[in-house]
Design a protein around this motif. Structure first.
Motif, mmCIF file in Angstrom:
data_model
loop_
_atom_site.group_PDB
_atom_site.id
_atom_site.type_symbol
_atom_site.label_atom_id
_atom_site.label_comp_id
_atom_site.label_asym_id
_atom_site.label_seq_id
_atom_site.Cartn_x
_atom_site.Cartn_y
_atom_site.Cartn_z
ATOM 1 N N UNK A 1 0.822 -1.192 0.000
ATOM 2 C CA UNK A 1 0.000 0.000 0.000
ATOM 3 C C UNK A 1 0.863 1.253 0.000
ATOM 4 N N UNK A 2 1.918 1.234 0.817
ATOM 5 C CA UNK A 2 2.791 2.397 0.865
ATOM 6 C C UNK A 2 3.542 2.590 -0.441
ATOM 7 N N UNK A 3 3.832 1.489 -1.140
ATOM 8 C CA UNK A 3 4.520 1.601 -2.429
ATOM 9 C C UNK A 3 3.616 2.269 -3.461
ATOM 10 N N UNK A 4 2.333 2.009 -3.404
ATOM 11 C CA UNK A 4 1.391 2.645 -4.332
ATOM 12 C C UNK A 4 1.291 4.135 -4.036
ATOM 13 N N UNK A 5 1.228 4.489 -2.759
ATOM 14 C CA UNK A 5 1.181 5.902 -2.376
ATOM 15 C C UNK A 5 2.468 6.603 -2.799
ATOM 16 N N UNK A 6 3.615 5.920 -2.642
ATOM 17 C CA UNK A 6 4.893 6.499 -3.067
ATOM 18 C C UNK A 6 4.906 6.728 -4.567
ATOM 19 N N UNK A 7 4.368 5.792 -5.343
ATOM 20 C CA UNK A 7 4.315 5.962 -6.797
ATOM 21 C C UNK A 7 3.436 7.150 -7.172
ATOM 22 N N UNK A 8 2.339 7.347 -6.466
ATOM 23 C CA UNK A 8 1.467 8.490 -6.734
ATOM 24 C C UNK A 8 2.182 9.793 -6.403
ATOM 25 N N UNK A 29 12.092 18.395 -4.557
ATOM 26 C CA UNK A 29 12.844 17.569 -3.616
ATOM 27 C C UNK A 29 11.956 17.094 -2.472
ATOM 28 N N UNK A 30 10.975 17.880 -2.084
ATOM 29 C CA UNK A 30 10.046 17.469 -1.025
ATOM 30 C C UNK A 30 9.265 16.242 -1.459
ATOM 31 N N UNK A 31 8.771 16.249 -2.699
ATOM 32 C CA UNK A 31 8.030 15.089 -3.204
ATOM 33 C C UNK A 31 8.947 13.872 -3.309
ATOM 34 N N UNK A 32 10.196 14.078 -3.746
ATOM 35 C CA UNK A 32 11.138 12.963 -3.874
ATOM 36 C C UNK A 32 11.454 12.358 -2.510
ATOM 37 N N UNK A 33 11.715 13.201 -1.520
ATOM 38 C CA UNK A 33 12.034 12.685 -0.193
ATOM 39 C C UNK A 33 10.843 12.000 0.462
ATOM 40 N N UNK A 34 9.654 12.536 0.256
ATOM 41 C CA UNK A 34 8.456 11.892 0.797
ATOM 42 C C UNK A 34 8.238 10.526 0.137
ATOM 43 N N UNK A 35 8.415 10.453 -1.162
ATOM 44 C CA UNK A 35 8.282 9.176 -1.862
ATOM 45 C C UNK A 35 9.322 8.169 -1.413
ATOM 46 N N UNK A 36 10.569 8.612 -1.224
ATOM 47 C CA UNK A 36 11.613 7.701 -0.750
ATOM 48 C C UNK A 36 11.348 7.231 0.672
ATOM 49 N N UNK A 37 10.798 8.110 1.502
ATOM 50 C CA UNK A 37 10.451 7.715 2.863
ATOM 51 C C UNK A 37 9.365 6.639 2.859
ATOM 52 N N UNK A 38 8.362 6.817 2.004
ATOM 53 C CA UNK A 38 7.296 5.819 1.919
ATOM 54 C C UNK A 38 7.814 4.487 1.384
ATOM 55 N N UNK A 39 8.733 4.542 0.422
ATOM 56 C CA UNK A 39 9.313 3.297 -0.085
ATOM 57 C C UNK A 39 10.155 2.600 0.980
ATOM 58 N N UNK A 44 10.564 -1.842 4.909
ATOM 59 C CA UNK A 44 10.728 -2.247 6.306
ATOM 60 C C UNK A 44 9.565 -3.092 6.805
ATOM 61 N N UNK A 45 8.494 -3.166 6.040
ATOM 62 C CA UNK A 45 7.361 -3.994 6.433
ATOM 63 C C UNK A 45 6.257 -3.239 7.126
ATOM 64 N N UNK A 46 6.346 -1.932 7.187
ATOM 65 C CA UNK A 46 5.315 -1.125 7.821
ATOM 66 C C UNK A 46 4.149 -0.984 6.854
ATOM 67 N N UNK A 47 2.945 -1.200 7.329
ATOM 68 C CA UNK A 47 1.767 -0.989 6.503
ATOM 69 C C UNK A 47 1.406 -2.152 5.606
ATOM 70 N N UNK A 48 2.000 -3.303 5.829
ATOM 71 C CA UNK A 48 1.641 -4.462 5.020
ATOM 72 C C UNK A 48 0.301 -5.007 5.482
ATOM 73 N N UNK A 49 -0.538 -5.294 4.551
ATOM 74 C CA UNK A 49 -1.846 -5.863 4.866
ATOM 75 C C UNK A 49 -1.734 -7.379 4.816
#
Length: 64
Positions: A1-8, A29-39, A44-49
């Motif tokens: 789920x977080x990977x999809x949000x990062x792609x968006x 750079x803000x969008x890039x860093x936010x996307x990298x944080x979500x990835x 790390x396994x956070x947010x896995x359903x």
């Protein structure tokens, strides 16, 4: 789920960069860093359903 949000987020940042639009308080750079944080969180396994179907933990016990 977080990977999809990062792609968006990456897609939105890329689109805003192509158009040349600036959002107050946010840069490319803000969008890039936010996307990298979500990835990173996704890796790390956070947010896995985890979907439990009921069959995965069934041991097939029989009564005697």
């Amino acid at each position: 789920m977080l990977a999809i949000v990062a792609a968006i987020i990456f897609g939105l940042g890329f689109l805003l960069d192509l158009i040349g639009t600036r959002v107050p308080g946010f840069s490319g750079m803000t969008f890039a860093l936010l996307g990298l944080t979500l990835l990173a969180l996704h890796q790390a396994g956070v947010g896995k359903a985890s979907i439990r179907t009921g069959y995965s933990n069934w041991r097939g016990r029989t009564r005697r």
